[in-house]
Motif scaffolding. Structure first.
Motif, short mmCIF file in Angstrom:
data_model
loop_
_atom_site.label_atom_id
_atom_site.label_comp_id
_atom_site.label_asym_id
_atom_site.label_seq_id
_atom_site.Cartn_x
_atom_site.Cartn_y
_atom_site.Cartn_z
N ALA A 201 0.57 -0.99 0.35
CA ALA A 201 -0.19 -0.21 -0.35
C ALA A 201 1.39 1.43 0.20
CB ALA A 201 -0.87 0.09 1.06
N LEU A 202 1.97 1.24 0.89
CA LEU A 202 3.10 2.35 0.45
C LEU A 202 3.58 2.50 -0.65
CD1 LEU A 202 3.94 4.53 2.71
CD2 LEU A 202 5.53 2.87 3.73
N LEU A 203 3.41 1.75 -1.13
CA LEU A 203 4.90 1.41 -2.14
C LEU A 203 3.38 2.51 -3.67
CD1 LEU A 203 6.51 -1.03 -3.59
CD2 LEU A 203 7.77 0.92 -2.75
N VAL A 204 3.01 1.87 -3.52
CA VAL A 204 1.73 1.71 -4.51
C VAL A 204 1.27 4.27 -3.92
CG1 VAL A 204 0.77 0.24 -5.52
CG2 VAL A 204 0.27 1.27 -3.86
N HIS A 212 6.18 14.10 -2.13
CA HIS A 212 5.34 14.23 -0.82
C HIS A 212 5.20 13.46 -0.13
CE1 HIS A 212 1.93 17.29 0.79
NE2 HIS A 212 1.42 16.53 0.32
N TYR A 213 4.54 11.76 -0.47
CA TYR A 213 4.40 11.14 0.26
C TYR A 213 6.03 10.56 0.73
CZ TYR A 213 -0.30 12.24 -0.51
OH TYR A 213 -1.26 12.66 -1.15
N ASN A 214 6.64 10.67 0.90
CA ASN A 214 8.29 9.63 0.89
C ASN A 214 8.18 9.28 2.86
OD1 ASN A 214 10.84 9.38 2.18
ND2 ASN A 214 11.58 9.91 0.27
N PRO A 215 8.15 8.32 3.15
CA PRO A 215 7.29 7.99 4.61
C PRO A 215 8.91 8.50 5.95
CG PRO A 215 8.00 5.73 3.07
CD PRO A 215 7.92 6.94 1.93
N PHE A 216 10.00 8.51 5.12
CA PHE A 216 11.04 9.09 6.21
C PHE A 216 11.05 10.36 6.00
CE2 PHE A 216 12.86 5.84 2.72
CZ PHE A 216 13.18 4.92 4.49
N ASP A 217 10.25 11.59 5.05
CA ASP A 217 10.29 12.83 5.34
C ASP A 217 9.19 12.89 5.96
OD1 ASP A 217 12.79 12.84 4.37
OD2 ASP A 217 11.85 13.21 2.20
N HIS A 218 7.54 12.49 5.50
CA HIS A 218 6.23 12.92 5.57
C HIS A 218 5.30 11.33 6.19
CE1 HIS A 218 7.35 16.29 3.53
NE2 HIS A 218 7.87 15.45 2.42
N SER A 220 3.70 11.15 8.48
CA SER A 220 1.90 11.06 9.03
C SER A 220 0.87 11.11 7.04
CB SER A 220 1.78 12.79 9.21
OG SER A 220 2.37 12.91 11.36
N LEU A 221 2.07 11.78 6.32
CA LEU A 221 0.97 12.11 5.01
C LEU A 221 1.11 10.59 4.39
CD1 LEU A 221 1.76 15.53 3.92
CD2 LEU A 221 -0.42 14.71 4.30
N ALA A 222 2.04 9.60 4.62
CA ALA A 222 2.33 8.27 4.04
C ALA A 222 1.40 7.35 4.54
CB ALA A 222 3.80 8.51 4.38
N SER A 223 1.58 7.26 5.87
CA SER A 223 1.23 7.05 7.10
C SER A 223 -0.81 6.82 6.13
CB SER A 223 0.77 6.88 8.06
OG SER A 223 1.00 8.43 8.76
N GLU A 224 -1.20 7.97 6.92
CA GLU A 224 -2.79 8.29 6.22
C GLU A 224 -3.33 7.65 4.83
OE1 GLU A 224 -5.05 12.27 5.62
OE2 GLU A 224 -3.73 12.15 6.71
N ARG A 225 -2.01 8.28 3.90
CA ARG A 225 -2.76 7.64 2.24
C ARG A 225 -2.63 6.02 2.72
NH1 ARG A 225 -3.63 10.55 -1.17
NH2 ARG A 225 -4.40 13.10 -1.34
N GLN A 226 -1.12 5.11 3.12
CA GLN A 226 -1.38 3.99 3.04
C GLN A 226 -2.52 3.02 3.88
OE1 GLN A 226 1.31 2.72 6.40
NE2 GLN A 226 1.93 0.95 4.55
N GLU A 246 -3.20 -5.49 11.17
CA GLU A 246 -1.98 -6.26 11.79
C GLU A 246 -1.00 -5.33 10.46
OE1 GLU A 246 -0.68 -10.73 12.65
OE2 GLU A 246 -2.53 -10.54 12.26
N SER A 247 -1.16 -5.36 9.16
CA SER A 247 -0.17 -5.99 8.60
C SER A 247 -0.05 -3.88 9.24
CB SER A 247 -0.45 -5.98 6.66
OG SER A 247 0.51 -5.58 6.24
N PHE A 248 -0.34 -3.24 9.13
CA PHE A 248 -0.62 -1.48 9.36
C PHE A 248 0.41 -1.49 10.60
CE2 PHE A 248 -1.73 2.44 10.74
CZ PHE A 248 -1.19 2.90 10.02
#
Length: 856
Positions: A201-204, A212-218, A220-226, A246-248
């Motif tokens: 989910a995070l990759l897509v 904008h959705y890089n998990p290292f830099d952003h 909160s935004l990345a996890s919300e979209r994921q 569970e996966s999340f």
């Protein structure tokens, strides 16, 4: 016969005009495609050329080659939930359409008309067709028609699974990664075959906007979209709710924020590996879509100065090695002392009271674990290998043991980072992100790490104090025990090092020698709002981000308990060196394509943005900036940077004319609570540099021997000496107006009188804030002596004592009890100390100048 209504004509035009345009475009595409049915030449592209990176002088730094970030993987090797996540996020009717989705196109067009994006109109086939055969940075109808044409041809030529496989191996996933396998290794450290539903989910999500959705830099935004993608997969029946949740949860519990992918790094000959890696990541966000930095043949002109970079890398390698060797020696000594002292006591308690848990301690515990494995577990593993052919079992155990050992080593390893920028341009001339850039160490700490700055934070809000005009460089401030009450009513009692207090000190001296209590009195005097607003402005942190960075309205903030990136701190100090004008650190100046055309002029964009700020670009007045600079020069002469710079003489050199010069320098060191981080930040008229040492994993301590002054300060001084070589002599020039230069008593802050003796210092003041009264402190002492000495002599004579020849000399009496005496050190002239005998740490030097290696 009735004429058709105007509304009917408009309706027909609105319906058929787009169809005519599409038809014309498809016809043009067909006409332009020669022998397409016979050739079927879908995979021949422009010859791949490496991207070349150049330094500020045009010297080649490195090349990014085509094979670096692409790792092909067959579709059947990918887990189904990865394909489900992609279909869910990008194209839910992928297996039903013939290359385009009329509803999606209409929705996207309607959104453009309204000015509110309603989702993309491109199918997966259109996206990969656009990536392979068009320039997706081009925003035009012609480009969309070409993309649609090629999508139709691909649908005719390939099966759906073949298109999907081509897509997953070619599409851009951010951070310079092309293809799902390279992306998985970048973000998660393993291949795409091992991707979990949450990782899929995070990759897509990255496909929409990887910057904008890089998990290292952003995060909160990345996890919300994921989470949104996982929820949609559940709704579509691709994934059970329990498995999705569970996966999340498992993903974020184990996510390593300090790593930035192993497979992403494989640069060849590289003269500035850390800087090149930063440039590579920046290009990944600037050149999006079809502009592939590994095959595009770009020429990237950067800001790095290879002479500076070499000095930075050699200096940091030297001091990182020194810091780790010192730390290991200290820890080893502490463990040895502990074993000698506590193990016998533990064993005694075990024997006396039967507390069996006390017999496993430290090294003994590890030794018993190894022995138990060798004697009991290893034979069982060997038997399993022989019985079931599980040869990989022992390998997996060995690899796991090695991984645990590596993690322990990483946790206890001291890292370091350095970033150096030009004051007037913002050019990043040198960058070291850590110890050695390799597949396990790609965390660019200067740009990514958020760390407490300690006392290097103090000059930021001191500048607001000067601006308030309630404080001047010579304002006396009490260095005495005090209790501050936070807004919640909770008391806060700051301490000075070793509990020493100096009574009344002047503001310049408090900052130069990094005194805690006077600094908090300054913070208290200007208020939290003024301190926070000024600090975030200098650091370049958006105000809305300040609360999450620890810019809280509490007194520990004054000692640097917030979180800043080293490059942000460098920016703040560079503003002082740049006469208060904003500084924007950047690494890429221009990017040219293979034909020499400019495709990106980042420096022009930076300058345009600065000009558009207008008067807001002046973050601090030139006058206040010069006052702070002048005070921080005292830190180099007599304060926390005095020892590392040999009282400023590290920057002495002989000019081309044969004369001796000393390039001025200003700066500050910082050591955080529990000696967790060691900082040095400062500047010359040309360069600003920040150095940090510490641990990636919080909770460790550097120890008393590795502080801002004794570690970071030395690295800072050595690099700055080398980096500033060759620059002509230049001083920190004061503004033409608005400042007053005055000599004052270094005890009272008033105009000096003869009685002040050597207690004198020259400071700068905002016009109108300079002292106008003469020193009353030392005059009072002299007056007291004149009045009391005759009276005491008369009383002495009346007591019946006979005065001999030696008694005829004037009485020398200590009357310091009559007034509050000048605090230690007695003379604060700010001059270089004379050569003296060795002294204990914390004691004043001869001549009254003060240098304390224990200060941060």
């Amino acid at each position: 016969m009735k004429k058709p209504k105007r509304s009917a004509l408009l309706f027909c035009a609105a319906v058929f005009a787009p169809a005519l345009l599409v038809g014309a475009g498809l016809g043009a595409g067909l006409a332009a495609t020669q022998n397409i049915i016979d050739a079927e030449n879908f995979t021949e592209f422009v010859t791949a050329l490496p991207t070349r990176v150049f330094d500020i002088n045009g010297e080649l730094v490195t090349e990014f080659s085509a094979d670096e970030k692409r790792e092909l993987i067959a579709l059947e090797r990918l887990p189904k939930h990865l394909l489900d996540a992609l279909i869910t996020r990008e194209d839910r009717i992928f297996y039903e359409h013939r290359g385009f989705n009329v509803k999606a196109i209409a929705r996207a067009a309607f959104g453009q008309i309204l000015g509110h994006p309603l989702g993309g109109g491109s199918t997966l086939t259109q996206q990969i067709a656009g990536t392979l055969y068009t320039d997706r940075t081009e925003k035009s109808l012609a480009r969309k028609l070409r993309e649609l044409w090629w999508a139709l041809q691909m649908e005719r030529r390939y099966t759906k699974d073949e298109i999907l496989e081509l897509y997953l191996n070619k599409i851009y996933f951010g951070a310079g990664t092309y293809g799902v396998n390279a992306a998985a290794k970048h973000y998660f450290g393993h291949s795409a075959e091992q991707i979990t539903p949450a990782e899929a989910a995070l990759l897509v999500v990255q496909l929409a906007n990887p910057a904008h959705y890089n998990p290292f830099d952003h995060t909160s935004l990345a996890s919300e979209r994921q989470k949104s993608v996982l929820d949609e997969m559940v709704q579509l029946g691709y994934l059970p709710r329990g498995e999705a949740d569970e996966s999340f949860d498992d993903f974020w519990l184990s996510f390593d924020f300090t790593r930035v992918n192993s497979s992403a790094y494989r640069l060849r000959d590289d003269k500035a590996p850390w800087f090149s890696e930063y440039v590579r990541r920046e290009l990944g966000t600037m050149l999006y879509g079809g502009q592939d930095i590994y095959t595009g043949g770009f020429a990237v002109h950067t800001t790095v100065n290879l002479r500076h970079q070499m000095a930075a890398e050699e200096t940091m390698a030297k001091y990182i090695e020194y810091a780790n060797a010192t730390h290991r020696k200290t820890v080893s000594a502490n463990i040895s002392d502990a074993l000698d002292l506590y193990v016998p006591l533990s064993e005694l308690l075990m024997l006396l009271h039967g507390i069996r848990g006390l017999d496993v301690f430290g090294e003994r515990h590890r030794q018993r674990s190894v022995s138990a494995y060798a004697a009991e577990i290893n034979p069982i593993v060997d038997a399993l290998v022989l019985m079931f052919g599980a040869e990989s079992l022992k390998t997996d155990i060995a690899n796991r043991a090695a991984a645990v050992a590596a993690e322990d080593e990483k946790r206890s390893m001291i890292e370091g980072t350095l970033v150096s920028i030009e004051n007037d341009t913002g050019y990043i001339t040198a960058l070291v992100g850590g110890s050695k850039l390799d597949e396990q160490n790609q965390y660019i700490r200067a740009m990514q790490a958020k760390i407490q700055p300690g006392s290097t934070f103090k000059p930021l809000y001191y500048s607001a104090a000067i601006d308030s005009r309630a404080f001047t460089a010579a304002t006396p401030i009490a260095d005495t025990p005090v209790v501050f009450y936070n807004e919640s009513g909770k008391p806060y009692i700051p301490e000075n090092f070793m509990g020493r207090w100096q009574g009344s000190v002047e503001l310049w001296f408090a900052l130069a020698t990094s005194m805690n209590v006077p600094s908090l009195r300054v913070l208290d005097g200007i208020g939290f709002d003024a301190a926070i607003n000024r600090s975030v402005a200098l650091l370049g942190i958006p105000p809305e981000e300040a609360p999450s960075r620890g810019f809280d309205r509490v007194y520990p903030l004054g000692l640097g308990t917030c979180s800043v990136r080293p490059v942000e701190l460098a920016r703040a100090y560079a503003v002082f060196a740049n006469q208060g004008k904003t500084v924007t650190p950047f690494a890429i100046r221009t990017v040219l394509d293979r034909n020499g055309r400019v495709v990106l002029n980042h420096e022009r964009d930076v300058r345009t943005a600065q000009r558009e700020k207008g008067s807001a670009a002046q973050l601090v007045s030139p006058q206040t900036s010069f006052i702070i600079t002048s005070i921080l020069q005292h830190s180099v002469r007599i304060g926390t940077l005095a020892n590392p710079t040999n009282f400023g003489q590290a920057f002495a050199y002989t000019g081309a004319d044969g004369k001796k010069y000393t390039l001025p320098a200003a700066g500050k060191t910082g050591t955080t609570q529990n000696w967790a981080d060691a900082w040095a930040a400062g500047f010359t008229p040309y360069l600003t540099t920040v150095v940090w040492f510490g641990f990636d994993q919080r909770g460790e301590t550097l120890g008393l021997n590795l502080t801002g002054s004794t570690l970071s300060g030395k690295a800072w001084a050595e690099y700055m000496r080398r980096a500033n070589e060759g620059y002509p002599m230049r001083s920190f020039e004061p503004p033409a107006e608005g400042l007053v230069r005055a000599e004052v008593c270094s005890v009272s802050g008033q105009l000096p009188m003869p009685a002040c003796g050597n207690n004198r210092t020259t400071q700068y003041f905002l016009q109108g804030t300079q002292p106008t009264d003469f020193c009353t402190r030392h005059v009072s002492l002299e007056t007291s002596r004149e009045l009391l000495l005759p009276r005491l002599a008369a009383a002495h004579a009346q007591s019946g004592a006979k005065l001999g020849a030696t008694d005829a000399a004037p009485l020398k009496l200590d009357l310091s009890f009559l007034i509050a005496p000048p605090a230690e050190p007695p003379v604060r002239s700010g001059t270089l100390p004379p050569k003296t005998a060795p002294r204990r740490a914390g004691e004043p030097t001869g001549g009254g100048a003060f240098s304390n290696p224990w200060l941060d």
